[in-house]
Scaffold this motif. Structure first.
Motif, PDB file in Angstrom:
ATOM      1  N   LEU A   1     -21.335   7.414  11.361  1.00 19.68           N
ATOM      2  CA  LEU A   1     -20.057   7.866  10.830  1.00 19.68           C
ATOM      3  C   LEU A   1     -19.902   9.375  11.007  1.00 19.68           C
ATOM      4  O   LEU A   1     -18.882   9.861  11.501  1.00 19.68           O
ATOM      5  CB  LEU A   1     -19.971   7.483   9.344  1.00 19.68           C
ATOM      6  CG  LEU A   1     -18.732   7.850   8.568  1.00 19.68           C
ATOM      7  CD1 LEU A   1     -17.532   7.062   9.078  1.00 19.68           C
ATOM      8  CD2 LEU A   1     -18.957   7.555   7.092  1.00 19.68           C
ATOM      9  N   CYS A   2     -20.928  10.103  10.651  1.00 22.77           N
ATOM     10  CA  CYS A   2     -20.892  11.563  10.761  1.00 22.77           C
ATOM     11  C   CYS A   2     -20.794  12.027  12.210  1.00 22.77           C
ATOM     12  O   CYS A   2     -20.085  13.000  12.500  1.00 22.77           O
ATOM     13  CB  CYS A   2     -22.128  12.179  10.099  1.00 22.77           C
ATOM     14  SG  CYS A   2     -22.114  12.004   8.308  1.00 22.77           S
ATOM     15  N   CYS A   3     -21.487  11.350  13.091  1.00 19.87           N
ATOM     16  CA  CYS A   3     -21.412  11.719  14.515  1.00 19.87           C
ATOM     17  C   CYS A   3     -19.999  11.534  15.051  1.00 19.87           C
ATOM     18  O   CYS A   3     -19.496  12.379  15.807  1.00 19.87           O
ATOM     19  CB  CYS A   3     -22.407  10.894  15.331  1.00 19.87           C
ATOM     20  SG  CYS A   3     -24.112  11.407  15.112  1.00 19.87           S
ATOM     21  N   VAL A   4     -19.336  10.455  14.647  1.00 19.40           N
ATOM     22  CA  VAL A   4     -17.971  10.201  15.106  1.00 19.40           C
ATOM     23  C   VAL A   4     -17.020  11.260  14.545  1.00 19.40           C
ATOM     24  O   VAL A   4     -16.214  11.843  15.281  1.00 19.40           O
ATOM     25  CB  VAL A   4     -17.511   8.781  14.706  1.00 19.40           C
ATOM     26  CG1 VAL A   4     -16.033   8.587  15.008  1.00 19.40           C
ATOM     27  CG2 VAL A   4     -18.352   7.732  15.431  1.00 19.40           C
ATOM     28  N   ILE A   5     -17.114  11.534  13.246  1.00 19.91           N
ATOM     29  CA  ILE A   5     -16.218  12.514  12.627  1.00 19.91           C
ATOM     30  C   ILE A   5     -16.492  13.914  13.180  1.00 19.91           C
ATOM     31  O   ILE A   5     -15.557  14.668  13.470  1.00 19.91           O
ATOM     32  CB  ILE A   5     -16.331  12.474  11.097  1.00 19.91           C
ATOM     33  CG1 ILE A   5     -15.896  11.099  10.570  1.00 19.91           C
ATOM     34  CG2 ILE A   5     -15.480  13.575  10.461  1.00 19.91           C
ATOM     35  CD1 ILE A   5     -16.206  10.869   9.096  1.00 19.91           C
ATOM     36  N   ALA A   6     -17.757  14.258  13.347  1.00 21.26           N
ATOM     37  CA  ALA A   6     -18.110  15.568  13.897  1.00 21.26           C
ATOM     38  C   ALA A   6     -17.611  15.704  15.336  1.00 21.26           C
ATOM     39  O   ALA A   6     -17.146  16.776  15.739  1.00 21.26           O
ATOM     40  CB  ALA A   6     -19.619  15.791  13.835  1.00 21.26           C
ATOM     41  N   SER A   7     -17.689  14.633  16.098  1.00 17.21           N
ATOM     42  CA  SER A   7     -17.186  14.651  17.474  1.00 17.21           C
ATOM     43  C   SER A   7     -15.682  14.903  17.483  1.00 17.21           C
ATOM     44  O   SER A   7     -15.178  15.678  18.306  1.00 17.21           O
ATOM     45  CB  SER A   7     -17.517  13.324  18.153  1.00 17.21           C
ATOM     46  OG  SER A   7     -16.991  13.286  19.445  1.00 17.21           O
TER      47      SER A   7
END
Length: 175
Positions: free
Chosen positions: A156-162
């Protein structure tokens, strides 16, 4: 439970954003309210907390707000992340990008669309670009189980950070 999941996600996101070269200001690093000591009642504490959050955000030069939350609904059939946006320049574009990446990466069957955050105090009182991400529904037992795991939180964090990195590096958005 929501505040603990939110905090875990925010702290993971802070670390991932650092890899992108972003130095995020995290409003809280422990599960506490940001209310003034003069606030006594629960209502006063909530109002004070929100006003202090707005003041902290507005005190940052060239801020972009990314607010993390979890959704809930009486009917447990609802699921999926949803992004809400402030009525400020760039917010809708940031929300659409984030919503699109959340769907394509984590929930391809989702029909959720980003929406304006019309009744959210924080989003209505900031002057900067801002989005609020409801990461999923705690009222859906399968989604709640996912949201509690470090593995899903990382995804989830990787997607939002991306999404944040892509938005911030677009022409005119770099902080």
């Amino acid at each position: 439970p929501e505040s603990q999941i939110n905090l875990a996600v925010v702290l993971r996101m802070r670390d991932i954003l650092a890899f992108y070269g972003v130095s995020p200001m995290v409003l809280r690093e422990e599960d506490i309210s940001l209310h003034d000591n003069s606030a006594v009642s629960l209502r006063e504490k909530k109002v004070s907390d929100l006003k202090n959050r707005v003041a902290a955000i507005e005190g940052q030069r060239s801020a972009t707000l990314l607010s993390i939350h979890q959704n809930t609904y009486p009917n447990n059939r609802y699921h999926g992340a949803q992004v809400f946006y402030a009525p400020t320049a760039g917010s809708q574009d940031f929300a659409q990008l984030t919503q699109s990446l959340l769907i394509s990466s984590l929930n391809p069957k989702s029909k959720r669309a980003c929406k304006p955050a019309e009744s959210v105090y924080l989003m209505q009182h900031i002057q900067c670009t801002g989005i609020l991400v409801e990461c999923g529904f705690l009222s859906n037992s399968q989604e709640e189980a996912n949201l509690r795991t470090p593995e899903y939180q990382k995804k989830l964090c990787c997607v939002i950070a991306s999404a944040a990195d892509a938005f911030l590096t677009q022409e005119g958005n770099m902080v």
